[in-house]
Design a protein around this motif. Structure first.
Motif, mmCIF file in Angstrom:
data_model
loop_
_atom_site.group_PDB
_atom_site.id
_atom_site.type_symbol
_atom_site.label_atom_id
_atom_site.label_comp_id
_atom_site.label_asym_id
_atom_site.label_seq_id
_atom_site.Cartn_x
_atom_site.Cartn_y
_atom_site.Cartn_z
ATOM 1 N N GLY A 183 0.812 -1.208 0.000
ATOM 2 C CA GLY A 183 0.000 0.000 0.000
ATOM 3 C C GLY A 183 0.848 1.262 0.000
ATOM 4 N N PRO A 184 0.184 2.421 0.000
ATOM 5 C CA PRO A 184 0.904 3.698 -0.044
ATOM 6 C C PRO A 184 1.835 3.866 1.159
ATOM 7 N N GLU A 185 2.960 4.545 0.942
ATOM 8 C CA GLU A 185 3.925 4.784 2.016
ATOM 9 C C GLU A 185 3.456 5.928 2.924
ATOM 10 N N PHE A 186 3.931 5.936 4.169
ATOM 11 C CA PHE A 186 3.587 6.989 5.121
ATOM 12 C C PHE A 186 3.994 8.354 4.577
ATOM 13 N N VAL A 187 5.211 8.420 4.054
ATOM 14 C CA VAL A 187 5.650 9.589 3.288
ATOM 15 C C VAL A 187 5.486 9.202 1.824
ATOM 16 N N THR A 188 4.618 9.874 1.112
ATOM 17 C CA THR A 188 4.258 9.474 -0.247
ATOM 18 C C THR A 188 5.486 9.156 -1.106
ATOM 19 N N GLY A 189 5.513 7.926 -1.642
ATOM 20 C CA GLY A 189 6.576 7.516 -2.557
ATOM 21 C C GLY A 189 7.874 7.105 -1.903
ATOM 22 N N SER A 190 7.969 7.157 -0.570
ATOM 23 C CA SER A 190 9.231 6.824 0.107
ATOM 24 C C SER A 190 9.329 5.315 0.319
ATOM 25 N N THR A 191 9.760 4.630 -0.733
ATOM 26 C CA THR A 191 9.745 3.163 -0.707
ATOM 27 C C THR A 191 10.855 2.544 0.142
ATOM 28 N N ARG A 192 11.674 3.391 0.760
ATOM 29 C CA ARG A 192 12.636 2.864 1.733
ATOM 30 C C ARG A 192 11.915 2.425 3.013
ATOM 31 N N MET A 193 10.634 2.770 3.121
ATOM 32 C CA MET A 193 9.874 2.483 4.334
ATOM 33 C C MET A 193 9.195 1.107 4.231
ATOM 34 N N LYS A 194 7.891 1.048 4.026
ATOM 35 C CA LYS A 194 7.200 -0.252 4.024
ATOM 36 C C LYS A 194 7.701 -1.185 2.923
ATOM 37 N N SER A 195 7.927 -0.641 1.740
ATOM 38 C CA SER A 195 8.388 -1.490 0.636
ATOM 39 C C SER A 195 9.747 -2.107 0.959
ATOM 40 N N GLY A 196 10.653 -1.278 1.485
ATOM 41 C CA GLY A 196 11.977 -1.781 1.859
ATOM 42 C C GLY A 196 11.896 -2.821 2.961
ATOM 43 N N THR A 197 11.005 -2.585 3.937
ATOM 44 C CA THR A 197 10.823 -3.555 5.024
ATOM 45 C C THR A 197 10.315 -4.879 4.473
ATOM 46 N N ALA A 198 9.369 -4.810 3.547
ATOM 47 C CA ALA A 198 8.832 -6.024 2.930
ATOM 48 C C ALA A 198 9.920 -6.783 2.167
ATOM 49 N N GLN A 199 10.744 -6.051 1.438
ATOM 50 C CA GLN A 199 11.829 -6.689 0.689
ATOM 51 C C GLN A 199 12.799 -7.393 1.640
ATOM 52 N N LYS A 200 13.114 -6.747 2.755
ATOM 53 C CA LYS A 200 14.019 -7.343 3.736
ATOM 54 C C LYS A 200 13.435 -8.635 4.301
ATOM 55 N N LEU A 201 12.144 -8.617 4.613
ATOM 56 C CA LEU A 201 11.504 -9.821 5.142
ATOM 57 C C LEU A 201 11.546 -10.967 4.131
ATOM 58 N N VAL A 202 11.278 -10.651 2.871
ATOM 59 C CA VAL A 202 11.291 -11.682 1.832
ATOM 60 C C VAL A 202 12.702 -12.225 1.631
ATOM 61 N N LEU A 203 13.683 -11.328 1.609
ATOM 62 C CA LEU A 203 15.075 -11.770 1.453
ATOM 63 C C LEU A 203 15.510 -12.641 2.630
ATOM 64 N N ASN A 204 15.107 -12.266 3.843
ATOM 65 C CA ASN A 204 15.398 -13.107 5.011
ATOM 66 C C ASN A 204 14.854 -14.514 4.796
ATOM 67 N N MET A 205 13.609 -14.585 4.371
ATOM 68 C CA MET A 205 12.959 -15.881 4.145
ATOM 69 C C MET A 205 13.662 -16.671 3.046
ATOM 70 N N LEU A 206 13.928 -15.986 1.961
ATOM 71 C CA LEU A 206 14.506 -16.643 0.786
ATOM 72 C C LEU A 206 15.862 -17.267 1.101
ATOM 73 N N SER A 207 16.792 -16.466 1.583
ATOM 74 C CA SER A 207 18.143 -17.001 1.822
ATOM 75 C C SER A 207 18.170 -17.981 2.995
ATOM 76 N N THR A 208 17.413 -17.707 4.043
ATOM 77 C CA THR A 208 17.422 -18.609 5.203
ATOM 78 C C THR A 208 16.814 -19.956 4.853
ATOM 79 N N ALA A 209 15.666 -19.952 4.168
ATOM 80 C CA ALA A 209 15.035 -21.216 3.777
ATOM 81 C C ALA A 209 15.937 -22.012 2.838
ATOM 82 N N VAL A 210 16.581 -21.314 1.897
ATOM 83 C CA VAL A 210 17.507 -21.984 0.979
ATOM 84 C C VAL A 210 18.637 -22.652 1.748
ATOM 85 N N MET A 211 19.242 -21.924 2.671
ATOM 86 C CA MET A 211 20.386 -22.469 3.412
ATOM 87 C C MET A 211 19.980 -23.635 4.315
#
Length: 274
Positions: A183-211
């Motif tokens: 959804g929309p960021e708290f500061v409009t367009g600032s994808t370092r916020m929720k979008s970045g957090t989501a990417q970090k969570l997915v990357l955590n899952m991806l590499s950890t599950a693989v290993m």
């Protein structure tokens, strides 16, 4: 008119008039939405994990991440943490950012707009169809990432992506897209916020599950972690003390000799008592 969710106006306005407490509470309320959005993407993440495991285990392949800005930094971060955490080679998971390593600290102007540079960057690692390439871009429109994914797919690589817009050009270019729409960021367009957090969570899952599926975890312990500082040595000693029912002194002695928690466990775990 921009229909991208990541660019839509914030649900909040007059941010500059909010108290510190209100700012923090509202940012936190938005952040709570992120893991729920990730949950919806679990089936997509599962597919990518299994594809990566197959390529690494059966074809001696590698996992590559490409991204620009925050997305690129998160990919490099995840890749750089795999060797110390799981004891794997620095060449197994590789993260590349548009503009090169200098872009990790300081934005490189126009680096993300080159559609051909990512594939050129990947050539330095002799990337091949044995490898998997995951493109990361909140918007799903970053030319550097889309160009790299398209070239990889044309050359027979398995391709995936992590993006925060549904039906983006990056998703369309990727064979196995992961879409986490926060959804929309708290500061409009600032994808370092929720979008970045989501990417970090997915990357955590991806590499950890693989290993884990590659056997780099024993029980729930990081038995292959690099013993590169006192904290990690202490963690290793604790693992041995718990698993082998030995003293801290004995655990320290064994670690000093064998330099690996896994080696100690393999040698002494099933050793018959005299």
């Amino acid at each position: 008119m921009n229909n991208r969710t990541t660019e839509q106006a914030s649900l909040y306005d007059h941010l500059e008039k909010m108290s510190t407490g209100e700012l923090l509470k509202n940012i936190n309320n938005e952040d709570k939405k992120v893991p729920l959005a990730v949950e919806k993407a679990l089936p997509q993440i599962e597919i990518v994990v299994d594809k990566v495991v197959e390529k690494i285990s059966k074809h001696n392949g590698r996992l590559f991440y490409i991204g620009a800005g925050t997305s690129g930094r998160l990919g490099v971060l995840d890749a750089s943490e795999c060797p110390p955490t799981f004891g794997v080679s620095h060449n197994l998971v590789i993260g590349l950012i548009a503009g090169g390593d200098k872009a990790l600290r300081k934005a490189v102007e126009n680096a993300e707009d080159d559609t051909e540079q990512a594939w050129k960057d990947l050539q330095e690692f002799s990337i091949s169809k044995n490898d998997v390439l995951v493109g990361i871009a909140a918007s799903g429109t970053t030319p550097y990432v889309i160009g790299g994914i398209k070239a990889a797919r044309e050359n027979g690589l398995i391709t995936g992506c992590i993006t925060n817009n549904a039906g983006s050009p990056l998703s369309e270019a990727s064979e196995f897209p992961i879409e986490v729409v926060v959804g929309p960021e708290f500061v409009t367009g600032s994808t370092r916020m929720k979008s970045g957090t989501a990417q970090k969570l997915v990357l955590n899952m991806l590499s950890t599950a693989v290993m884990i599926k590659l056997g780099r975890i024993k029980g729930n312990k990081m038995v292959d972690m690099q013993l590169s500082n006192k904290k990690l040595v202490g963690r290793g000693e604790l693992m041995l003390m718990e698993e082998l029912k030995i003293s801290q002194h004995m655990a320290s002695t064994l670690l000093e000799e064998y330099k690996s928690v896994r080696k100690v466990l393999e040698i002494f775990k099933n050793k018959p008592e005299k």
